[in-house]
Design a protein around this motif. Structure first.
Motif, PDB file in Angstrom:
ATOM      1  N   VAL A  38      -1.948  30.659 -44.945  1.00 60.28           N
ATOM      2  CA  VAL A  38      -0.612  31.247 -44.832  1.00 60.28           C
ATOM      3  C   VAL A  38      -0.174  31.244 -43.361  1.00 60.28           C
ATOM      4  N   ALA A  39       1.054  30.807 -43.135  1.00 54.45           N
ATOM      5  CA  ALA A  39       1.650  30.921 -41.799  1.00 54.45           C
ATOM      6  C   ALA A  39       2.361  32.260 -41.729  1.00 54.45           C
ATOM      7  N   ASP A  40       2.209  32.953 -40.610  1.00 53.27           N
ATOM      8  CA  ASP A  40       2.754  34.303 -40.543  1.00 53.27           C
ATOM      9  C   ASP A  40       3.050  34.706 -39.104  1.00 53.27           C
ATOM     10  N   ARG A  41       4.343  34.866 -38.811  1.00 52.14           N
ATOM     11  CA  ARG A  41       4.708  35.324 -37.458  1.00 52.14           C
ATOM     12  C   ARG A  41       5.000  36.824 -37.442  1.00 52.14           C
ATOM     13  N   THR A  42       4.518  37.538 -38.494  1.00 51.05           N
ATOM     14  CA  THR A  42       4.721  38.991 -38.537  1.00 51.05           C
ATOM     15  C   THR A  42       3.401  39.755 -38.517  1.00 51.05           C
ATOM     16  N   GLN A  43       2.286  39.042 -38.480  1.00 47.95           N
ATOM     17  CA  GLN A  43       0.962  39.645 -38.614  1.00 47.95           C
ATOM     18  C   GLN A  43       0.603  40.549 -37.417  1.00 47.95           C
ATOM     19  N   PRO A  44       0.272  41.822 -37.657  1.00 42.16           N
ATOM     20  CA  PRO A  44      -0.051  42.726 -36.543  1.00 42.16           C
ATOM     21  C   PRO A  44      -1.192  42.181 -35.684  1.00 42.16           C
ATOM     22  N   GLY A  45      -0.985  42.188 -34.383  1.00 43.47           N
ATOM     23  CA  GLY A  45      -2.025  41.736 -33.464  1.00 43.47           C
ATOM     24  C   GLY A  45      -2.044  40.235 -33.239  1.00 43.47           C
ATOM     25  N   GLY A  46      -1.353  39.465 -34.088  1.00 47.32           N
ATOM     26  CA  GLY A  46      -1.349  38.009 -33.962  1.00 47.32           C
ATOM     27  C   GLY A  46      -0.646  37.581 -32.680  1.00 47.32           C
ATOM     28  N   LEU A  47      -1.218  36.618 -31.987  1.00 43.91           N
ATOM     29  CA  LEU A  47      -0.647  36.216 -30.697  1.00 43.91           C
ATOM     30  C   LEU A  47       0.721  35.551 -30.862  1.00 43.91           C
ATOM     31  N   ALA A  48       0.978  34.916 -32.010  1.00 42.92           N
ATOM     32  CA  ALA A  48       2.268  34.244 -32.229  1.00 42.92           C
ATOM     33  C   ALA A  48       3.234  35.125 -33.010  1.00 42.92           C
ATOM     34  N   THR A  49       2.919  36.416 -33.101  1.00 39.79           N
ATOM     35  CA  THR A  49       3.794  37.348 -33.815  1.00 39.79           C
ATOM     36  C   THR A  49       4.988  37.725 -32.931  1.00 39.79           C
TER      37      THR A  49
END
Lengths: 444, 554
Positions: free
Chosen positions: B358-369
């Protein structure tokens, strides 16, 4: 337009004038940069930027810290100096901190081509038009990149150091791919001057295109140890790891290929083929490179390997004094001696082997042996009875630059590695025995 | 599924002498960074609690008028679209070497980048001289190069830039959740923490060197576009590192062991949660263990990849080939293309049915969020691989139309003010399995294999078929047990064969984020920060003995 020596001197002075510490060191740089990209046989992105950076290092009682920013008004500079001094005052003591460098005298040789300084979107577009037209005439897809910069930088301290240099660089590369998706090749040039670098979009695309057509429909050849002919680009890709390993400190500390037991180094040992001569020279007339480091230390002309013997390893200011060895920064250029022949004459001398036009995605695997891994890309060929007999599928290698320097069968005429614009690499094509290909790749 | 599987802790540990190895495999506290355990949510990303105050203190606001002038001047000069980004990119690097400080350095990169579409072509200009006087010059330069590109496109009979509309044409503000601004923590406190960690490592006999560093980044970005969008975002990121080096001075030889803590989006509380000094002795002991470990037997067998290793394999073998610009040939001159073709979405069987990414730009802590990407597109979440089938691309606004999609997936990013926004990777993560397996379950089910932890060397070809990865620690697995540490290990595989061989994935409790600041792409090369979450998983791969490969160099 980049800073002149006078501009740089004024800016350095303005920073030092605001310092309250006795030891403050400043680096200033102005950078004008332009680039254009193309792909699918059409222009894509392009950009121009100008940038100023001021970096201040404050030192007091063995404590030091660095702060940098991009504003040059008096208030911003004052805040930057204050920040560096405040951070330094709070930092723990560094027993390795060195006194200010003081006077340094780099050469006065000019590394600037006004033709490069004047380049802009129009000049880049004209080169791209020629590359695309040339690739179209061969019915090939073209992608590529044109890039140029004009960099002016200076370093000063309160103990008399002021060094300034201005450098220009221009580079262009082109990848041509065949419409059946089985052939690809890349050509590139780089230099400090427009004409000397040989920037010619049409010619580059023609060169890449010729190799791309020849590389069509590759056949699979089993991996294993082969005699290889390496282009200057391929040689430079591998020597990069060799240069990174040239640390005297790491050798003494026992964590390097150049380590000998009990904290000794292998300086003075003949580790390589007697034909190997590797040196660096920032003021080489045809291929000038950066004259000093970001600390202001002047880059000397230095032999790293001569007649196969390790002559010197790099040492920073602290380590040079601590270990009693010459101060030798990591070099800004690398030259390797060769012979007279071109790539074709090297190929003609090989009964069975593999031609590698370039390597890709190279990474260090084991520092102990400088073992690196990576793949061949953009044209790999089987050599039989002195001729290219087949285009072959790409290989992954697991091999060390040490093998290149030990198993030398022949050397060709040194050339600037045009696909490595990040540095100055002037190295010969090589024939190397027993080069280790570990597996095959389907990538084109 | 695996009838001989035994999940009890006792059977997992072969003998008491290997207990510490077993415990580590069972995952010590330091391998569970805060925030890394949360699988991706649906909906927009949560914000920092004190968002308004943080935004109000932003220094880029002082130049908002300059950005507006630049955009207006670009439209006046003939652009049909323009966006300006004011970016203040602050970094701090603190490093210690053995028992003393090595460097303390702060850098502020600040400037404005103006991007335009004029006569169908792209143009861009950037400067660190942010002033009302310079803004119109910037616009003139960007528009002139766009028009030159547009003219070339027409002469070549090629289409102009197609700019997909926004699904949500509203701007806004977003501050990544964090408790402690990394720049608010005293230098001494940071240095002390790192020196405690290296000091603890150096107490271990045989460990001769130790390094520790923390890189802190705060990206403060104000985006203004001619479509009326205003987006202000502030994102802190942290990258801690801690390494022990064991050296055999008599015989020669050395080995290093790095902490597996990933870089994360968030505040200084993340670094505190890692307890670097507490984890140092175990890492140092493992550096020694690795130095004296048995050299691996090469050959094809199972590999069990811990999340701290698998994230990078996902990044290289799934992340990059599912970038649409690569598949279309836009990166052919440098990063490369893709083994996946533009028409393969929905049909290409990329892996076994267990493989869901899954691609996810909303994930908590994710660098690409993020809240919005650098095209002004609101961040989202979508499938890349579902039940082993490749289903979704990463796209930007100028790419969506190429595959018949109406809207961008929101993958545009530019590094700093002077980077040109283009398609960059979102967080892409392997979803945990429904069976709820633990690492122990994977080990217990394996006859003959190697468990790989941590990031080592990595390399993959330009179409992403053939890859080779190393790691930090390697453990031999025989008949369902961990038997001994190994050294000189790298694993090689073909991407499609590798993902088809995936036959066990860990459950939700084993899911962790990994990531990097240095995802390189483009010319000039730009760096993107990106995370990849995953559980441990089992695959078939070809084990290489790197010492054997290097025999020519000895």
């Amino acid at each position: 337009m980049s800073m002149t020596t006078k501009d740089a001197e004024r800016l350095v002075k303005r920073v030092l004038d605001q310092a309250s510490f006795g030891d403050v060191r400043v680096h200033v740089a102005s950078h004008t940069h332009g680039y254009s990209r193309f792909a699918q046989g059409a222009p894509t992105q392009c950009g121009d930027s100008t940038k100023v950076t001021v970096t201040v290092t404050a030192v007091k009682d063995g404590r030091h810290a660095t702060a940098s920013g991009s504003r040059t008004d008096d208030a911003s500079i004052g805040a930057l100096v204050k920040q560096a001094e405040e951070l330094a005052a709070l930092a723990p003591v560094d027993p390795e901190v060195m006194p200010p460098l003081g006077k340094m005298s780099p050469s006065a040789a000019s590394h600037v081509d006004p033709e490069v300084s004047k380049m802009g979107a129009e000049q880049r577009a004209a080169q791209i038009e020629q590359a695309i037209a040339s690739a179209r005439s061969l019915r090939l897809d073209a992608a590529g990149f044109v890039d140029h910069f004009d960099l002016s930088e200076a370093m000063g301290d309160r103990a008399g150091l002021f060094v300034h240099q201005r450098r220009t660089q221009v580079s262009m590369s082109t990848t041509c791919r065949t419409s059946d998706g089985t052939g690809s090749s890349k050509a590139g040039v780089v230099g400090h001057a427009l004409k000397a670098a040989g920037i010619d979009g049409g010619k580059l695309a023609h060169e890449a295109g010729g190799w791309a057509l020849q590389s069509r429909a590759p056949v699979a050849v089993p991996p294993g140890r082969y005699t290889v002919v390496l282009s200057p680009n391929a040689v430079a890709e591998m020597l990069l790891f060799f240069v990174q390993a040239l640390s005297h400190r790491a050798a003494v500390e026992g964590r390097s290929f150049f380590s000998a037991p009990e904290g000794k180094t292998r300086v003075g040992e003949v580790l390589f083929d007697s034909k190997i001569h590797i040196w660096s020279d920032p003021d080489d007339h045809h291929h000038p490179a950066s004259k000093f480091t970001s600390e202001g230390v002047v880059q000397p002309k230095v032999d790293w390997v001569k007649n196969g013997r390790v002559e010197a390893l790099t040492a920073g200011r602290y380590w040079s004094q601590h270990a009693g060895v010459p101060l030798l920064p990591a070099p800004s250029s690398l030259h390797m001696a060769g012979d007279q022949g071109d790539l074709d004459s090297l190929i003609a001398g090989v009964d069975r082997g593999i031609l590698v036009t370039r390597f890709w995605y190279n990474r260090l695997l084991e520092p102990e042996t400088i073992l690196a891994t990576g793949l061949t890309r953009d044209g790999t060929f089987l050599i039989e009875k002195g001729k290219l007999s087949h285009s072959i599928k790409n290989f992954r290698y697991n091999e060390s630059p040490v093998t290149l320097l030990k198993n030398v069968a022949a050397l060709g005429k040194p050339r600037r590695a045009g696909l490595l614009p990040e540095g100055v690499w002037v190295v010969p094509p090589m024939v190397v025995r027993d080069f280790n290909f570990e597996s095959s790749s389907d990538a084109v | 599924m695996m009838p001989w599987m035994n999940t009890s802790r006792r059977s997992f540990l072969v003998s008491s002498s290997l207990a510490s190895a077993g415990l580590l495999v069972a995952r010590p506290a330091w391998a569970m960074p805060k925030g890394a355990l949360v699988p991706a949510p649906d909906g927009p990303p949560p914000q920092a609690a004190n968002e308004a105050a943080i935004l109000a203190a932003s220094r880029v606001l002082a130049d908002e008028a300059v950005a507006k002038v630049a955009v207006e001047a670009a439209i006046a000069a003939g652009a049909r679209y323009a966006d300006a980004r004011l970016v203040l990119y602050r970094t701090e690097n603190i490093g210690v070497r053995d028992d003393h400080i090595d460097h303390v350095a702060r850098h502020e990169g600040y400037g404005i980048g103006l991007r335009v579409i004029a006569d169908g072509g792209w143009g861009f200009a950037a400067t660190t001289d942010v002033s009302a006087k310079v803004a119109p010059q910037l616009a003139k330069q960007a528009v002139a190069s766009a028009k030159r590109n547009g003219a070339m496109l027409r002469a070549l009979g090629r289409p102009e830039v197609a700019w997909a509309p926004l699904a949500h044409p509203e701007g806004g503000t977003w501050v990544a959740p964090h408790e402690i601004d990394p720049f608010s923590v005293a230098i001494q406190d940071k240095a002390d923490l790192l020196l405690q960690a290296t000091g603890a490592m150096l107490k271990q006999p045989g460990v001769r060197f130790a390094n520790a560093m923390v890189a802190s980044v705060v990206e403060d970005k104000l985006f203004i576009s001619s479509e009326g969008l205003r987006v202000h975002q502030i994102v802190p990121r942290l990258a801690p590192s801690l390494t022990a080096v064991a050296v055999d001075l008599k015989k020669g030889g050395f080995a290093s062991r790095e902490h597996e803590a990933p870089p994360m989006q968030g505040g200084w509380e993340y670094v505190q949660s890692l307890d670097l000094p507490g984890s140092a002795p175990e890492l140092a002991a493992q550096a020694n263990q690795k130095l004296h470990a048995r050299s691996v037997e090469p050959g094809a067998r199972h590999v069990i990849l811990a999340p701290s290793n698998l994230w990078l394999t996902i990044h290289e073998s799934i992340g990059h080939p599912t970038e649409l610009d690569r598949a279309m040939g836009l990166e052919a001159n440098f990063a490369g293309t893709s083994f996946i073709g533009p028409r393969d979405a929905g049909s290409l069987k990329l892996g076994s049915a267990l493989v869901n990414l899954v691609a996810d730009r909303t994930q908590p802590g994710g660098l690409a969020t993020v809240g919005w990407d650098d095209d002004g597109v609101q961040s989202g979440r979508w499938d890349i691989v579902r039940d082993g089938i490749f289903v979704g691309w990463q796209t930007t606004r100028d790419q969506a139309g190429w595959i018949g999609e109406e809207h961008s997936r929101g993958c545009s990013y530019a590094q700093g003010h002077d980077g040109l926004a283009f398609q960059r990777m979102p967080n892409i993560s392997l979803q945990p399995g429904k069976e709820g397996y633990t690492t122990e379950d994977l080990v217990n089910a394996t006859e003959n294999g190697v468990l790989v932890q941590g990031r080592g060397s990595w390399s993959i070809d330009q179409q992403r078929y053939n890859f080779q990865f190393s790691g930090q620690m390697f453990w031999e697995v025989k008949r369902g047990r961990i038997t001994q540490p190994l050294r000189d290990v790298a694993y090689q595989a073909n991407t499609i064969e590798f993902w088809h061989s995936c036959d066990m994935v860990g459950g939700e409790g084993t899911y962790r984020l990994g990531g990097a600041f240095g995802d390189g792409k483009g010319e000039p090369m730009q760096l993107n920060a990106v995370s990849h979450g995953c559980p441990p998983a089992r695959f078939m791969a070809n084990i290489i003995n790197t010492s054997e490969s290097a025999r020519g160099a000895k």
